[in-house]
Design a protein around this motif. Sequence first.
Motif, PDB file in Angstrom:
ATOM      1  N   ASP A 165       0.705  -1.192   0.067  1.00  0.00           N
ATOM      2  CA  ASP A 165       0.038  -0.197  -0.245  1.00  0.00           C
ATOM      3  C   ASP A 165       0.786   1.463  -0.144  1.00  0.00           C
ATOM      4  O   ASP A 165       0.380   2.334   0.129  1.00  0.00           O
ATOM      5  CB  ASP A 165      -0.892  -0.147   1.340  1.00  0.00           C
ATOM      6  N   TRP A 166       2.061   1.034   0.042  1.00  0.00           N
ATOM      7  CA  TRP A 166       3.032   2.502  -0.174  1.00  0.00           C
ATOM      8  C   TRP A 166       2.598   3.133  -1.352  1.00  0.00           C
ATOM      9  O   TRP A 166       2.891   4.454  -1.168  1.00  0.00           O
ATOM     10  CB  TRP A 166       4.644   1.922  -0.113  1.00  0.00           C
ATOM     11  N   PHE A 167       2.237   2.676  -2.338  1.00  0.00           N
ATOM     12  CA  PHE A 167       2.051   3.406  -3.677  1.00  0.00           C
ATOM     13  C   PHE A 167       0.738   4.163  -3.721  1.00  0.00           C
ATOM     14  O   PHE A 167       0.467   5.471  -3.863  1.00  0.00           O
ATOM     15  CB  PHE A 167       2.211   2.606  -4.914  1.00  0.00           C
ATOM     16  N   THR A 168      -0.551   3.382  -3.443  1.00  0.00           N
ATOM     17  CA  THR A 168      -1.759   3.715  -3.310  1.00  0.00           C
ATOM     18  C   THR A 168      -2.179   4.522  -2.304  1.00  0.00           C
ATOM     19  O   THR A 168      -3.053   5.549  -2.162  1.00  0.00           O
ATOM     20  CB  THR A 168      -2.728   2.754  -3.780  1.00  0.00           C
ATOM     21  N   MET A 169      -1.568   4.103  -1.058  1.00  0.00           N
ATOM     22  CA  MET A 169      -1.863   4.654   0.251  1.00  0.00           C
ATOM     23  C   MET A 169      -3.600   4.832   0.378  1.00  0.00           C
ATOM     24  O   MET A 169      -3.901   5.696   1.052  1.00  0.00           O
ATOM     25  CB  MET A 169      -1.324   6.178   0.331  1.00  0.00           C
ATOM     26  N   SER A 170      -4.024   3.757   0.380  1.00  0.00           N
ATOM     27  CA  SER A 170      -5.633   3.657   0.419  1.00  0.00           C
ATOM     28  C   SER A 170      -6.195   3.246   1.727  1.00  0.00           C
ATOM     29  O   SER A 170      -7.260   2.967   1.872  1.00  0.00           O
ATOM     30  CB  SER A 170      -6.091   2.701  -0.639  1.00  0.00           C
TER      31      SER A 170
END
Length: 185
Positions: A91-96
């Motif tokens: 989730d580091w990229f989308t931070m959802s």
Amino acid sequence: MHGNEASGVEAAIALVYQLAAGRDAETQLLLDSLIVLIDPVENPDGHERHVQEVNRIARRARGADVALRDDPRGTWPGPRTSHYYFDLNRDWFTMSHPETQGRIAAMRKWWPMVAVDLHEQGSSATYYFAPPMLPVNKNVPESTRRWWDIYAQGNIAAFDQHGWSFFRRENYDEFYPGTATRGRS
């Protein structure tokens, strides 16, 4: 990061205690020189499931082999993921997810010079640290690549001093775009 990788949580708690209670010169130097931010449990849901599973197995198998009691596989849904059955390490990229959003907000507020994302690889595995294997995402800054080598030299010296096994530049790449500013996935 993963709920069944408990050593990072335990190490963070021990570090918090040392920084709060330590009166030795080395600890005082750290406190006088650094701002230390610690997020001891990045996946509290998964960690709690892991603790409950270990305790359940330990109660059932008193005196059994330690490997049985500390079996990281657990039961469904398993301790690796969050309450929403999501692997927060992805989730580091989308931070959802709120856990990631809170962690990233703290990083953006403080802009740490060093961030450590602790994982486990099992008791029979050697230890991994960057630099990663190829390919490396083209968006990873050259300065980050240089720091990987600088930290690696320090890690190599410490591991060699203790006779600990390690590996780098194999098995883990740095291609995933979500890791371009933080290190390895």
